[in-house]
Design a protein around this motif. Structure first.
Motif, short mmCIF file in Angstrom:
data_model
loop_
_atom_site.label_atom_id
_atom_site.label_comp_id
_atom_site.label_asym_id
_atom_site.label_seq_id
_atom_site.Cartn_x
_atom_site.Cartn_y
_atom_site.Cartn_z
N MET A 105 -10.70 2.05 -18.83
CA MET A 105 -11.48 0.80 -18.85
C MET A 105 -10.61 -0.41 -19.19
O MET A 105 -10.83 -1.49 -18.66
CB MET A 105 -12.64 0.91 -19.83
N VAL A 114 -17.93 -2.38 -14.96
CA VAL A 114 -19.36 -2.37 -14.66
C VAL A 114 -19.65 -1.46 -13.47
O VAL A 114 -20.61 -0.70 -13.48
CB VAL A 114 -19.89 -3.80 -14.40
N LEU A 117 -19.94 2.08 -14.59
CA LEU A 117 -20.91 2.43 -15.62
C LEU A 117 -21.82 3.60 -15.22
O LEU A 117 -22.06 4.49 -16.04
CB LEU A 117 -21.74 1.23 -16.04
N LEU A 121 -22.00 6.77 -17.64
CA LEU A 121 -23.26 7.19 -18.26
C LEU A 121 -23.60 8.64 -17.96
O LEU A 121 -24.19 9.33 -18.80
CB LEU A 121 -24.40 6.26 -17.83
N LEU A 142 -28.40 -3.69 -14.02
CA LEU A 142 -28.28 -2.25 -14.20
C LEU A 142 -29.64 -1.67 -14.53
O LEU A 142 -30.28 -2.11 -15.48
CB LEU A 142 -27.29 -1.95 -15.34
N PHE A 158 -23.33 -1.97 -24.21
CA PHE A 158 -22.74 -2.41 -22.94
C PHE A 158 -21.86 -3.65 -23.14
O PHE A 158 -20.84 -3.80 -22.47
CB PHE A 158 -23.81 -2.65 -21.88
N LEU A 161 -18.59 -2.33 -24.29
CA LEU A 161 -17.84 -1.70 -23.19
C LEU A 161 -17.22 -2.77 -22.28
O LEU A 161 -16.08 -2.62 -21.83
CB LEU A 161 -18.74 -0.78 -22.38
#
Length: 191
Positions: A105, A114, A117, A121, A142, A158, A161
Motif C-alpha cells: 500500500m 482504493v 480495497l 477486505l 465503496l 479507511f 488505510l
C-alpha cells in the motif's frame, strides 16, 4: 476474472485471526489491563492462549465495545471507535500478513490503494463483498455488504488505510446504511 460473490448467512460470518491479532495483540500493545484481558476472556477471546483461526462477528463486535469501554473511558463513543480504528490499522501492519499488505500500500498511492480495497477486505473475513465506483480521481464510492455497530470505526479505518497509501486529508463519510450494507464516500487531496 469474475469472482462468485460470497453468500454467507449472518450467523456464519467470521473474522480471520489476523484482524483480531492486529488489534488486540499489536494495536493495543501496553494498553491491555488485567481487567480488559478478563473481560475479553469472558466474552470469548482468551489472550493467554493462542488465538483461534476464526471469530464470530457478533463476538468480535462485542470485543470492540469492551475495548473502547476499557481503553477510552469517558471519550465520546464515535471518537473512541475512531481512535480504536487507527490503532487497529497500525496493529494490523505489525502482523505477518499486515506487514506485506501495508508494504504494498505504501508504494501504490491512494488511488490504487482504493482500487485494491475490495481485495484487501476479502482477506479480513469470510463474508465481506465490496463494490467500488470511481466518481473522480480522488473520489470513490465503496459499497460493502455489512453494517458495523461501531460509529466512526469503519470511516476512520479507511481513512487510516488511505494515509498509508500517501493520501493527504483523506475523508471517509457514510452516505447511507441499510439492510444491504453500507455505502461510503472516500475522498482525499492528491499528493
Amino acid at each position: 476474472m469474475t469472482r462468485k460473490p460470497r453468500s454467507v448467512p449472518p450467523e456464519q460470518r467470521q473474522v480471520y485471526v489476523q484482524v483480531v491479532e492486529g488489534l488486540l495483540q499489536h494495536g493495543l500493545r501496553g494498553q491491555v489491563s488485567p481487567r480488559l484481558r478478563e473481560r475479553l476472556r469472558q466474552a470469548g477471546v482468551d489472550l493467554d492462549r493462542p488465538l483461534l483461526p476464526l471469530y464470530p462477528v457478533p463476538l468480535w463486535t462485542r470485543c470492540l465495545h469492551i475495548v473502547i469501554e476499557e481503553v477510552h473511558p469517558g471519550v465520546p463513543r464515535e471518537e473512541a471507535f475512531r481512535q480504536l480504528a487507527r490503532a487497529h490499522v497500525e496493529g494490523y501492519g505489525a502482523t505477518l500478513l499486515g506487514r506485506a499488505v501495508m508494504g504494498v500500500m505504501r508504494v501504490l498511492g491512494p488511488r490504487r490503494v482504493v482500487q485494491r480495497l475490495p481485495e484487501v477486505l476479502r482477506g479480513t473475513d469470510n463474508y465481506t463483498e465490496a463494490v467500488l465506483t470511481e466518481r473522480g480521481p480522488a473520489n470513490h464510492e465503496l459499497h460493502i455488504n455489512s453494517v458495523v455497530d461501531a460509529p466512526g470505526y469503519v470511516e476512520a479505518l479507511f481513512e487510516a488505510l488511505l494515509q498509508v497509501g500517501g493520501a493527504r486529508s483523506p475523508r471517509v463519510t457514510k452516505v447511507r446504511e441499510d439492510a444491504d450494507g453500507t455505502v461510503l464516500a472516500l475522498t482525499w487531496t492528491e499528493p
